[in-house]
Design an enzyme around this catalytic site. Structure first.
Site, mmCIF file in Angstrom:
data_model
loop_
_atom_site.group_PDB
_atom_site.id
_atom_site.type_symbol
_atom_site.label_atom_id
_atom_site.label_comp_id
_atom_site.label_asym_id
_atom_site.label_seq_id
_atom_site.Cartn_x
_atom_site.Cartn_y
_atom_site.Cartn_z
ATOM 1 N N LYS A 9 0.163 -2.904 14.992
ATOM 2 C CA LYS A 9 -1.209 -2.412 15.109
ATOM 3 C C LYS A 9 -1.522 -1.991 16.547
ATOM 4 C CE LYS A 9 -2.313 -2.792 10.822
ATOM 5 N NZ LYS A 9 -2.509 -1.568 10.013
ATOM 6 N N THR A 51 0.825 -1.210 0.000
ATOM 7 C CA THR A 51 0.000 0.000 0.000
ATOM 8 C C THR A 51 0.857 1.255 0.000
ATOM 9 O OG1 THR A 51 -1.823 -1.131 1.111
ATOM 10 C CG2 THR A 51 -1.762 1.265 1.300
#
Length: 436
Positions: free
Chosen positions: A188, A120
């Site tokens: 995360k 990404t």
């Protein structure tokens, strides 16, 4: 405990104490644990595995090896998504602004492509001026004002993971489920999320090529994340063909721009994006069910709010203010575009999806080692879905490249990666399962 004793315990199938795991990660971060010791423990874990409590301890220790973000200034739920990687997977580019348009805050910390999978971060860096590695002040500002920001991992977030992964990458231990789990979740958790949704890919373009391995990874990720205090769900999705009809960097950004504007939307890509958005909205408490979440997400997409947020995010991170209106002017294009035709009549019956990804790498659009340069302009567009009817001169895809030899080689590689048969195949669903 001595590092060699920790290695011995795991080598012999024992369980490492959480305090010793924390000590090992401190040594991993400050360099007092040698590269050989890291490699030895990684290999021991590869063969012996880890218990849930060990994996939780490793994840939390790697999270705490650097800065841990918090978002007290936000008045909306903080939720993110992570994909285990594939080909033509540009979901994040649409998903983050859709979720933000529905009321979530999405601080999306993404990675670069490696091997056959796209990244990404590489896709976003094909946008001129886009700051993929902003400082924390700008990152917070954009998340607060636009609702989402797609950036890369800074050196301050889970630095132990960066060293651990680099050693795993050259010692054939990347595929260890507990180590994959700790690597993904430590970053995360360090991002200060309230909840996480995972997209675990399954198929010949995924790291987990069988349903059994994909379910094993999904169970591990959800169990460890919940054990570490972060509500998490996972969808298992098909990666036995490219998800979008484009594979590359700028070409996938163009595909995302068309998706957000409504000019064109690949059906499987649409299904995965809305399903993940629905999961995020349920996890954030903004929808009571997946059905309600999907409806909210579709509305945000179709009324233009998601496109507006994407454009705002791009501008606030240094990109053009009119990116979606003029993305063809802003994105680089390869000098050569050549059709790769089917060469026979029939139906597209399947893909060597990894082969498609490696075709992009051969064009210069990917990397085989961290730090390799990437040509953002090259790639494939117009990839046909499985089940498409073709004639001899039907383009399987358009190849975008820099020189004739490169393009010719990519065409041959792509032809080998696409199977054409006489009968229409049975189509595989794109959502294969769910884990919570």
């Amino acid at each position: 405990m001595l590092t060699q004793e920790i290695i011995r315990i795991k080598r012999d199938g024992g369980e490492i104490d959480p305090a010793d795991i924390a000590g090992f990660v401190r040594g991993l971060t400050d360099g007092s644990v040698t590269e050989g010791q890291v490699a030895a423990l990684a290999m021991a874990i590869f063969f012996q595995g880890m218990s849930r409590s060990e994996a939780v301890a490793l994840t939390l220790a790697m999270r705490d090896s650097g800065e841990v973000l918090a978002w007290p200034e936000l008045d909306r739920p903080v939720v993110d998504k992570h994909s285990t990687g594939g080909v033509g997977d540009n979901v994040s580019l649409m998903l983050a602004p859709i979720a933000a348009a529905c009321g979530l805050a999405v601080p999306m910390i993404s990675g670069r492509g490696l091997g056959h999978t796209g990244g990404t971060l590489d896709k976003m860096e094909s946008i001129p001026g886009y700051q993929a590695m902003p400082d924390n002040a700008l990152f917070r500002k954009v998340v607060g004002s636009a609702g989402c920001a797609i950036i890369g991992q800074t050196g301050n977030l889970a630095p132990a993971d960066k060293r651990f992964y680099g050693i795993r990458d050259v010692t054939a231990t990347v595929e260890s489920v507990p180590l994959i789990t700790a690597s993904i979740l430590s970053k995360k958790l360090a991002a200060g999320l309230g909840a996480l949704v995972l997209d675990v890919k399954c198929g010949n373009g995924a790291f987990m090529d069988s349903p059994e391995r994909a379910r094993e990874l999904a169970r591990s990720l959800v169990d460890v994340a919940v054990g570490a205090g972060m509500p998490t769900t996972a969808l298992i999705t098909d990666m036995s063909q490219p998800l979008a009809s484009a594979a590359g960097n700028a070409v996938e950004v163009r595909n995302a721009a068309d998706f957000l504007s409504g000019a064109a939307r690949d059906s499987r890509l649409m299904e995965v994006t809305l399903a993940l958005a629905a999961e995020m909205l349920v996890s954030g408490g903004l929808a009571a069910s997946a059905e309600e979440g999907g409806s909210l997400a579709l509305r945000a997409l179709e009324d233009g709010r998601a496109a507006e947020i994407f454009n705002r995010m791009v501008f606030e991170l240094g990109g053009p203010s009119d990116f979606l209106e003029g993305f063809d002017r802003h994105l680089g294009a390869a000098p050569l575009t050549v059709a790769c035709t089917a060469g026979k009549e029939g139906y597209v019956t399947g893909y060597d999806t990894r082969g498609v990804g490696l075709c992009v790498v051969a064009l210069g659009g990917g990397r085989t080692r961290p730090g390799d340069p990437v040509d953002h302009a090259v790639g494939l567009t117009g990839l046909l879905p499985v089940g498409a009817r073709v004639e001899k001169d039907t383009p399987l895809a358009l190849v975008h490249g820099r020189d004739e030899d490169q393009v010719a080689a990519a065409r041959e590689q792509l032809r080998r990666a696409v199977a054409i048969g006489d009968a229409a195949p049975e189509l595989t669903p794109v959502i294969l399962g769910r884990q919570d």
